[in-house]
Scaffold this motif. Structure first.
Motif, PDB file in Angstrom:
ATOM      1  N   ARG A 117     -29.672  38.499  46.950  1.00 28.33           N
ATOM      2  CA  ARG A 117     -30.114  39.067  48.229  1.00 28.33           C
ATOM      3  C   ARG A 117     -30.180  38.022  49.329  1.00 28.33           C
ATOM      4  O   ARG A 117     -30.201  38.363  50.516  1.00 28.33           O
ATOM      5  N   GLN A 118     -30.234  36.745  48.967  1.00 31.98           N
ATOM      6  CA  GLN A 118     -30.331  35.683  49.965  1.00 31.98           C
ATOM      7  C   GLN A 118     -28.960  35.135  50.373  1.00 31.98           C
ATOM      8  O   GLN A 118     -28.861  34.315  51.284  1.00 31.98           O
ATOM      9  N   ALA A 119     -27.880  35.566  49.701  1.00 34.24           N
ATOM     10  CA  ALA A 119     -26.567  34.988  49.945  1.00 34.24           C
ATOM     11  C   ALA A 119     -26.095  35.209  51.380  1.00 34.24           C
ATOM     12  O   ALA A 119     -25.483  34.321  51.984  1.00 34.24           O
ATOM     13  N   ALA A 120     -26.367  36.382  51.957  1.00 36.88           N
ATOM     14  CA  ALA A 120     -25.937  36.645  53.333  1.00 36.88           C
ATOM     15  C   ALA A 120     -26.626  35.701  54.307  1.00 36.88           C
ATOM     16  O   ALA A 120     -26.004  35.211  55.266  1.00 36.88           O
ATOM     17  N   THR A 121     -27.914  35.427  54.086  1.00 38.96           N
ATOM     18  CA  THR A 121     -28.628  34.483  54.942  1.00 38.96           C
ATOM     19  C   THR A 121     -28.050  33.077  54.805  1.00 38.96           C
ATOM     20  O   THR A 121     -27.888  32.353  55.792  1.00 38.96           O
ATOM     21  N   MET A 122     -27.725  32.676  53.574  1.00 41.08           N
ATOM     22  CA  MET A 122     -27.090  31.370  53.364  1.00 41.08           C
ATOM     23  C   MET A 122     -25.782  31.272  54.150  1.00 41.08           C
ATOM     24  O   MET A 122     -25.512  30.249  54.809  1.00 41.08           O
ATOM     25  N   ALA A 123     -24.963  32.332  54.093  1.00 39.08           N
ATOM     26  CA  ALA A 123     -23.681  32.328  54.796  1.00 39.08           C
ATOM     27  C   ALA A 123     -23.881  32.243  56.307  1.00 39.08           C
ATOM     28  O   ALA A 123     -23.158  31.519  57.009  1.00 39.08           O
ATOM     29  N   GLU A 124     -24.847  32.982  56.821  1.00 41.08           N
ATOM     30  CA  GLU A 124     -25.122  32.954  58.267  1.00 41.08           C
ATOM     31  C   GLU A 124     -25.547  31.562  58.722  1.00 41.08           C
ATOM     32  O   GLU A 124     -25.070  31.051  59.736  1.00 41.08           O
ATOM     33  N   ILE A 125     -26.438  30.938  57.959  1.00 40.69           N
ATOM     34  CA  ILE A 125     -26.914  29.596  58.310  1.00 40.69           C
ATOM     35  C   ILE A 125     -25.762  28.606  58.273  1.00 40.69           C
ATOM     36  O   ILE A 125     -25.609  27.762  59.170  1.00 40.69           O
ATOM     37  N   ALA A 126     -24.924  28.684  57.233  1.00 40.34           N
ATOM     38  CA  ALA A 126     -23.786  27.767  57.130  1.00 40.34           C
ATOM     39  C   ALA A 126     -22.825  27.967  58.290  1.00 40.34           C
ATOM     40  O   ALA A 126     -22.357  26.990  58.894  1.00 40.34           O
ATOM     41  N   ILE A 429     -15.934  13.050  56.294  1.00 45.98           N
ATOM     42  CA  ILE A 429     -14.799  13.968  56.328  1.00 45.98           C
ATOM     43  C   ILE A 429     -14.296  14.069  57.760  1.00 45.98           C
ATOM     44  O   ILE A 429     -14.965  13.635  58.710  1.00 45.98           O
ATOM     45  N   THR A 430     -13.106  14.668  57.923  1.00 47.27           N
ATOM     46  CA  THR A 430     -12.550  14.939  59.243  1.00 47.27           C
ATOM     47  C   THR A 430     -12.089  16.385  59.290  1.00 47.27           C
ATOM     48  O   THR A 430     -11.374  16.842  58.396  1.00 47.27           O
ATOM     49  N   VAL A 431     -12.510  17.098  60.329  1.00 41.32           N
ATOM     50  CA  VAL A 431     -12.047  18.459  60.572  1.00 41.32           C
ATOM     51  C   VAL A 431     -10.837  18.387  61.494  1.00 41.32           C
ATOM     52  O   VAL A 431     -10.938  17.901  62.620  1.00 41.32           O
ATOM     53  N   ARG A 432      -9.662  18.857  61.011  1.00 40.28           N
ATOM     54  CA  ARG A 432      -8.450  18.812  61.831  1.00 40.28           C
ATOM     55  C   ARG A 432      -8.416  19.932  62.852  1.00 40.28           C
ATOM     56  O   ARG A 432      -7.808  19.805  63.911  1.00 40.28           O
ATOM     57  N   GLY A 433      -9.050  21.049  62.536  1.00 43.61           N
ATOM     58  CA  GLY A 433      -9.052  22.164  63.464  1.00 43.61           C
ATOM     59  C   GLY A 433      -9.852  23.319  62.889  1.00 43.61           C
ATOM     60  O   GLY A 433     -10.275  23.294  61.728  1.00 43.61           O
ATOM     61  N   ARG A 434     -10.065  24.304  63.734  1.00 42.81           N
ATOM     62  CA  ARG A 434     -10.787  25.496  63.287  1.00 42.81           C
ATOM     63  C   ARG A 434      -9.787  26.567  62.899  1.00 42.81           C
ATOM     64  O   ARG A 434      -8.772  26.754  63.572  1.00 42.81           O
ATOM     65  N   ARG A 435     -10.069  27.258  61.831  1.00 41.86           N
ATOM     66  CA  ARG A 435      -9.170  28.285  61.337  1.00 41.86           C
ATOM     67  C   ARG A 435      -9.418  29.588  62.098  1.00 41.86           C
ATOM     68  O   ARG A 435     -10.554  29.988  62.298  1.00 41.86           O
ATOM     69  N   PRO A 436      -8.373  30.258  62.531  1.00 40.89           N
ATOM     70  CA  PRO A 436      -8.546  31.485  63.328  1.00 40.89           C
ATOM     71  C   PRO A 436      -8.897  32.684  62.451  1.00 40.89           C
ATOM     72  O   PRO A 436      -8.725  32.680  61.231  1.00 40.89           O
ATOM     73  N   GLY A 437      -9.424  33.698  63.121  1.00 42.74           N
ATOM     74  CA  GLY A 437      -9.605  34.982  62.463  1.00 42.74           C
ATOM     75  C   GLY A 437     -10.847  35.132  61.636  1.00 42.74           C
ATOM     76  O   GLY A 437     -10.954  36.080  60.863  1.00 42.74           O
ATOM     77  N   VAL A 438     -11.811  34.211  61.782  1.00 41.80           N
ATOM     78  CA  VAL A 438     -13.065  34.314  61.028  1.00 41.80           C
ATOM     79  C   VAL A 438     -14.189  34.568  62.010  1.00 41.80           C
ATOM     80  O   VAL A 438     -14.361  33.828  62.983  1.00 41.80           O
ATOM     81  N   GLY A 439     -14.971  35.610  61.780  1.00 39.56           N
ATOM     82  CA  GLY A 439     -16.065  35.953  62.668  1.00 39.56           C
ATOM     83  C   GLY A 439     -17.181  34.939  62.609  1.00 39.56           C
ATOM     84  O   GLY A 439     -17.193  34.026  61.779  1.00 39.56           O
ATOM     85  N   ALA A 440     -18.166  35.103  63.490  1.00 40.31           N
ATOM     86  CA  ALA A 440     -19.280  34.158  63.569  1.00 40.31           C
ATOM     87  C   ALA A 440     -20.133  34.191  62.317  1.00 40.31           C
ATOM     88  O   ALA A 440     -20.641  33.174  61.875  1.00 40.31           O
ATOM     89  N   VAL A 441     -20.268  35.369  61.707  1.00 42.50           N
ATOM     90  CA  VAL A 441     -21.136  35.507  60.537  1.00 42.50           C
ATOM     91  C   VAL A 441     -20.435  36.374  59.510  1.00 42.50           C
ATOM     92  O   VAL A 441     -19.863  37.409  59.845  1.00 42.50           O
ATOM     93  N   VAL A 442     -20.490  35.974  58.253  1.00 44.17           N
ATOM     94  CA  VAL A 442     -19.919  36.761  57.181  1.00 44.17           C
ATOM     95  C   VAL A 442     -20.825  37.952  56.899  1.00 44.17           C
ATOM     96  O   VAL A 442     -22.052  37.827  56.903  1.00 44.17           O
ATOM     97  N   SER A 443     -20.252  39.100  56.628  1.00 45.87           N
ATOM     98  CA  SER A 443     -21.066  40.279  56.362  1.00 45.87           C
ATOM     99  C   SER A 443     -21.870  40.098  55.092  1.00 45.87           C
ATOM    100  O   SER A 443     -21.478  39.374  54.183  1.00 45.87           O
ATOM    101  N   GLY A 444     -23.009  40.774  55.033  1.00 45.27           N
ATOM    102  CA  GLY A 444     -23.879  40.633  53.861  1.00 45.27           C
ATOM    103  C   GLY A 444     -23.187  41.037  52.585  1.00 45.27           C
ATOM    104  O   GLY A 444     -23.349  40.405  51.549  1.00 45.27           O
ATOM    105  N   ALA A 445     -22.371  42.107  52.633  1.00 53.37           N
ATOM    106  CA  ALA A 445     -21.709  42.541  51.405  1.00 53.37           C
ATOM    107  C   ALA A 445     -20.759  41.485  50.891  1.00 53.37           C
ATOM    108  O   ALA A 445     -20.685  41.197  49.714  1.00 53.37           O
ATOM    109  N   ARG A 446     -19.994  40.875  51.826  1.00 48.30           N
ATOM    110  CA  ARG A 446     -19.029  39.868  51.392  1.00 48.30           C
ATOM    111  C   ARG A 446     -19.760  38.618  50.905  1.00 48.30           C
ATOM    112  O   ARG A 446     -19.405  38.016  49.889  1.00 48.30           O
ATOM    113  N   ALA A 447     -20.795  38.203  51.640  1.00 49.52           N
ATOM    114  CA  ALA A 447     -21.487  36.958  51.280  1.00 49.52           C
ATOM    115  C   ALA A 447     -22.182  37.081  49.944  1.00 49.52           C
ATOM    116  O   ALA A 447     -22.315  36.097  49.220  1.00 49.52           O
ATOM    117  N   ALA A 448     -22.655  38.253  49.612  1.00 48.93           N
ATOM    118  CA  ALA A 448     -23.413  38.421  48.375  1.00 48.93           C
ATOM    119  C   ALA A 448     -22.547  38.699  47.161  1.00 48.93           C
ATOM    120  O   ALA A 448     -23.043  38.869  46.074  1.00 48.93           O
TER     121      ALA A 448
END
Length: 449
Positions: A117-126, A429-448
């Motif tokens: 039940r906490q996985a969606a919150t973890m994903a949002e924070i990350a 580490i080095t981030v070369r770029g941001r990957r397109p097509g990912v929303g700001a927050v993962v949905s709770g169903a997907r994160a959990a």
């Protein structure tokens, strides 16, 4: 015919205790690895802080310790040097029936369903943290992981909601939990907190106590306590029948969960990224797994990172009476030490153990005496499942949201910080770029998932 056990301690280096302490503080994994090569799977170390320690790199001996009578194998006594920070009733520093009862009360927040039940919150924070990472220049990722894991604990374990108190906790706790050798002295000997060099630490501890006690009082008075999902609320509810914890005991458990679940998980994540960025093929597979929702491969990465770079090098038990282990009859008062780092580097268990190979963990269920990053027996880390889910969720969010550069830089060395082995450069580490097509927050169903 059964061989008679030898009385006394196994062989070990004939070095004075103060020198062994210095060697362990500076080169812990290297020192114990060399002792194993010299003396075998069972050897004795002795330093001026921890006393006599019989190190065990033999899975059969470790299994005996983990399965042994908790009244004889005292883990709380072995952790007593942490009592100055954690408190006298912390589940880490108590033994026997009291430990059993406290552990039982603390199980609910770490049940599989509660963690899911906490996985969606973890994903949002990350996701929120990753959005602020620099692009195109190297940076140490360990501090970013610490920010994520601290926020996860504040919101899912403590359940802090008051904005002012949450801000104060974000400020105070990282400074309190930044424990080096100098602070370790006062934690092991709390009377030192009254002296000038450690008064700042004493003030930080007092402020953290004030904030945590305010959270405890708020939770006890919350009319919606039954609906809350944070660990503190569950601990308060668990004692509703009259056998619950006092405010002091709740405070000690909250500090324990902070210490045991904050920098440990952050460090494990930093090591996982340090390893991935030095293995392009594995990194590419990890990105594909994150995109496809392949939790099995992400879990394998986490398990292999914890094998090859264990965050805590060993665990201890102090004997309350003589015990026969690995052919020796050890006297009471000795600490037996299952060595996580030594077992994880055994070539008979893990072929080419120096190689980072998540495939060895795919579909595997390692024995509790051969893969033991969370300890074992009745003292296995309460938050082990929580930590594994958090590692999976955070790795998934990183791999889906940013493109990591690979590097040919040498592996970062293990540096001992208090009892944790961290990357000596912070896991750059080095981030070369941001990957397109990912929303700001993962949905709770997907994160959990």
């Amino acid at each position: 015919m059964r061989k008679t056990a030898r009385d006394g301690l196994p062989p070990g280096p004939p070095l004075p205790g103060w020198l062994q302490l210095l060697l362990m503080m500076r080169w812990w994994p290297l020192f114990v690895a060399r002792c194993r090569r010299r003396y075998g799977d069972v050897f004795t170390l002795g330093n001026t802080m921890m006393g006599r320690m019989v190190y065990l790199a033999d899975p059969d001996a470790i299994k005996q310790v983990f399965a042994g009578d908790p009244r004889i194998f005292h883990a709380g006594e072995a952790n007593s040097m942490l009592g100055g920070l954690l408190g006298e009733t912390s589940v880490l520093v108590i033994d026997d029936d009291l430990h059993r009862d406290r552990r039982r009360l603390m199980m609910a927040p770490f049940h599989r369903d509660a963690v899911a039940r906490q996985a969606a919150t973890m994903a949002e924070i990350a996701a929120q943290n990753i959005a602020g990472w620099p692009v195109g220049r190297p940076f140490p990722v360990a501090p970013k992981m610490s920010e994520i894991t601290l926020e996860v604990i504040l919101r899912t374990v403590i359940g802090a909601g008051d904005p002012d108190r949450l801000g104060a906790l974000r400020s105070v706790l990282p400074r309190l939990l930044k424990v080096g050798p100098w602070r370790s002295l006062a934690i092991a000997r709390p009377e030192l907190l009254q002296r000038r060099p450690w008064r700042r630490l004493a003030r930080l501890m007092a402020e953290a106590d004030r904030l945590l006690r305010a959270e405890i009082a708020e939770r006890r008075a919350d009319p919606d306590l039954a609906e809350r999902t944070d660990a503190l609320a569950m601990l308060v509810r668990a004692g509703a029948g009259g056998d619950g914890m006092t405010d002091e005991e709740l405070r000690d458990q909250l500090i324990t969960l902070l210490v045991a679940g904050h920098d440990t998980t952050a460090t494990a994540l930093a090591w996982a990224l340090e390893r991935l960025t030095r293995h392009p093929e594995i990194l590419a597979r990890a990105v594909a797994a994150a995109d496809a929702g392949d939790d099995e491969y992400l879990d394998a990465i986490a398990k292999e990172a914890l094998r090859i770079r264990p965050v805590v090098p060993d665990v201890g038990r102090i004997l309350t009476e003589p015990v026969e282990i690995a052919g020796y009859r050890l006297p009471a008062g000795v600490m037996v030490v299952p060595s996580i780092s030594l077992v994880h580097s055994r070539s008979d268990l893990y072929p080419h153990p120096e190689v980072f190979d998540p495939d060895r963990m795919v579909g595997a269920t390692p024995s509790p005496s051969t893969w033991l990053p969370f300890g074992g027996g009745n003292r296995r880390c309460l938050g082990a499942s929580f930590a594994m889910v958090e590692m999976r969720v955070v790795l998934r969010e990183i791999l889906r949201r940013v493109e990591l550069a690979t590097t040919t830089e040498p592996a970062e060395r293990q540096r001992l910080r208090h009892v944790i082995l961290t990357p000596h450069r912070g896991g750059r580490i080095t981030v070369r770029g941001r990957r397109p097509g990912v929303g700001a927050v993962v949905s709770g169903a997907r994160a959990a998932r």
